[in-house]
Write a protein that holds these residues in place. Structure first.
Motif, PDB file in Angstrom:
ATOM      1  N   CYS A  85       0.857  -1.188   0.000  1.00  0.00           N
ATOM      2  CA  CYS A  85       0.000   0.000   0.000  1.00  0.00           C
ATOM      3  C   CYS A  85       0.895   1.240   0.000  1.00  0.00           C
ATOM      4  O   CYS A  85       1.670   1.452   0.920  1.00  0.00           O
ATOM      5  CB  CYS A  85      -0.903  -0.029   1.223  1.00  0.00           C
ATOM      6  N   LEU A  86       0.783   2.025  -1.049  1.00  0.00           N
ATOM      7  CA  LEU A  86       1.626   3.218  -1.185  1.00  0.00           C
ATOM      8  C   LEU A  86       0.986   4.402  -0.459  1.00  0.00           C
ATOM      9  O   LEU A  86      -0.216   4.619  -0.569  1.00  0.00           O
ATOM     10  CB  LEU A  86       1.810   3.551  -2.667  1.00  0.00           C
ATOM     11  N   PRO A  87       1.760   5.187   0.273  1.00  0.00           N
ATOM     12  CA  PRO A  87       1.193   6.270   1.085  1.00  0.00           C
ATOM     13  C   PRO A  87       0.515   7.352   0.257  1.00  0.00           C
ATOM     14  O   PRO A  87       1.005   7.741  -0.807  1.00  0.00           O
ATOM     15  CB  PRO A  87       2.408   6.828   1.833  1.00  0.00           C
ATOM     16  N   GLU A  88      -0.604   7.847   0.767  1.00  0.00           N
ATOM     17  CA  GLU A  88      -1.407   8.850   0.051  1.00  0.00           C
ATOM     18  C   GLU A  88      -0.607  10.094  -0.284  1.00  0.00           C
ATOM     19  O   GLU A  88      -0.766  10.675  -1.368  1.00  0.00           O
ATOM     20  CB  GLU A  88      -2.642   9.209   0.896  1.00  0.00           C
ATOM     21  N   THR A  89       0.290  10.508   0.611  1.00  0.00           N
ATOM     22  CA  THR A  89       1.030  11.751   0.401  1.00  0.00           C
ATOM     23  C   THR A  89       2.028  11.654  -0.748  1.00  0.00           C
ATOM     24  O   THR A  89       2.518  12.671  -1.237  1.00  0.00           O
ATOM     25  CB  THR A  89       1.790  12.151   1.678  1.00  0.00           C
ATOM     26  N   LYS A  90       2.357  10.440  -1.173  1.00  0.00           N
ATOM     27  CA  LYS A  90       3.352  10.252  -2.233  1.00  0.00           C
ATOM     28  C   LYS A  90       2.720   9.827  -3.557  1.00  0.00           C
ATOM     29  O   LYS A  90       3.426   9.546  -4.524  1.00  0.00           O
ATOM     30  CB  LYS A  90       4.376   9.190  -1.809  1.00  0.00           C
ATOM     31  N   THR A  91       1.401   9.755  -3.602  1.00  0.00           N
ATOM     32  CA  THR A  91       0.733   9.229  -4.790  1.00  0.00           C
ATOM     33  C   THR A  91      -0.362  10.174  -5.266  1.00  0.00           C
ATOM     34  O   THR A  91      -0.686  11.166  -4.605  1.00  0.00           O
ATOM     35  CB  THR A  91       0.121   7.849  -4.496  1.00  0.00           C
ATOM     36  N   LEU A 123       0.818  -3.290  -6.187  1.00  0.00           N
ATOM     37  CA  LEU A 123       0.977  -2.088  -5.368  1.00  0.00           C
ATOM     38  C   LEU A 123      -0.314  -1.288  -5.485  1.00  0.00           C
ATOM     39  O   LEU A 123      -0.873  -1.167  -6.575  1.00  0.00           O
ATOM     40  CB  LEU A 123       2.152  -1.247  -5.866  1.00  0.00           C
ATOM     41  N   GLU A 124      -0.779  -0.770  -4.375  1.00  0.00           N
ATOM     42  CA  GLU A 124      -2.066  -0.080  -4.385  1.00  0.00           C
ATOM     43  C   GLU A 124      -1.958   1.272  -3.707  1.00  0.00           C
ATOM     44  O   GLU A 124      -1.173   1.445  -2.771  1.00  0.00           O
ATOM     45  CB  GLU A 124      -3.114  -0.929  -3.666  1.00  0.00           C
ATOM     46  N   ILE A 125      -2.737   2.220  -4.193  1.00  0.00           N
ATOM     47  CA  ILE A 125      -2.758   3.559  -3.602  1.00  0.00           C
ATOM     48  C   ILE A 125      -3.652   3.547  -2.366  1.00  0.00           C
ATOM     49  O   ILE A 125      -4.747   2.983  -2.373  1.00  0.00           O
ATOM     50  CB  ILE A 125      -3.210   4.583  -4.653  1.00  0.00           C
TER      51      ILE A 125
END
Length: 239
Positions: A1-7, A83-85
């Protein structure tokens, strides 16, 4: 899970033309993602196919961020499937509409506010898709640090005071509420701005029906009631 602030995640409209959809989407991504396309990984999904246009959910992440995750997992001898947002993962975790058992029509609109230890975000979900997300000016750690600093106590009792007393006037004579009220007021203003943005840009989808809170900071006593009263939208803890 990729962090919201970086995506980046956003629902966009793509006009139908003879060109391949992938080519049109690549051109559109450059309008919405503030990075050169050669520096990002991206993916997309058609949400709705209309007569003259398509609604497409796009997700993008910087290559340097993604590569850190893939390298770490590779060194740990783990196989990466996807990988997911983050906002999409949170929506699936909280909303009954995202369950494969849900058979009704997806008509509701939700605001989802995730108050984590070091950052917070709000995303808006409407009729089976996340429309957009944005960062919010609050974090669980900052609230705890403010309480500890003002009362000159250690972090651990400050954390307990945050959760037990929170925004309750009757707890600790309202001292804790007074300390954190400025930060909560700023959060509420950002929520109102997000709701106004949604109402202005997506009027055909109808109003936001409910706001869900999640993350450790959502455990602050009465924060759901305060947000609900201030914004005028039913607000509850996410399950």
């Amino acid at each position: 899970c990729l962090p919201e602030t970086k995506t980046f995640v956003k629902l966009i409209e793509v006009e139908k033309t003879p060109d391949e959809l992938a080519e049109r989407i690549e051109a559109e991504i450059e309008k919405y993602v503030p990075m050169p396309i050669e520096e990002i990984y991206y993916d997309w999904q058609v949400i709705s196919d209309l007569p003259d246009k398509q609604l497409v959910l796009i997700g993008a992440a910087p290559k340097n961020i993604v590569n850190q995750y893939t390298s770490l997992l590779s060194e740990a001898k783990l196989s990466l499937i996807a990988l997911e947002i983050e906002p999409i993962a949170i929506a699936r975790g909280l909303l009954k509409e995202e369950s494969y058992r849900f058979k009704e029509e997806k008509n509701n609109n939700y605001g989802i506010i995730d108050i984590g230890a070091r950052r917070a975000s709000m995303s808006v979900y409407s009729k089976n898709t996340v429309l957009f997300s944005l960062s919010m000016p609050i974090s669980g750690e900052k609230i705890t640090e403010d309480i500890a600093g003002v009362l000159d106590i250690e972090i651990e009792p400050a954390e307990k005071a945050k959760i037990i007393c929170g925004l309750d006037d009757n707890k600790a004579k309202g001292v804790i509420k007074k300390i954190i009220s400025g930060m909560i007021a700023e959060l509420i203003e950002k929520i109102k701005e997000a709701v106004e943005f949604y109402n202005t840009h997506f009027p055909d989808r109808g109003p936001i029906n409910k706001i869900f809170l999640c993350g450790g900071g959502a455990n602050i006593k009465n924060i759901d009631k305060l947000i609900g009263a201030a914004v005028g939208i039913d607000t509850n803890m996410g399950d």
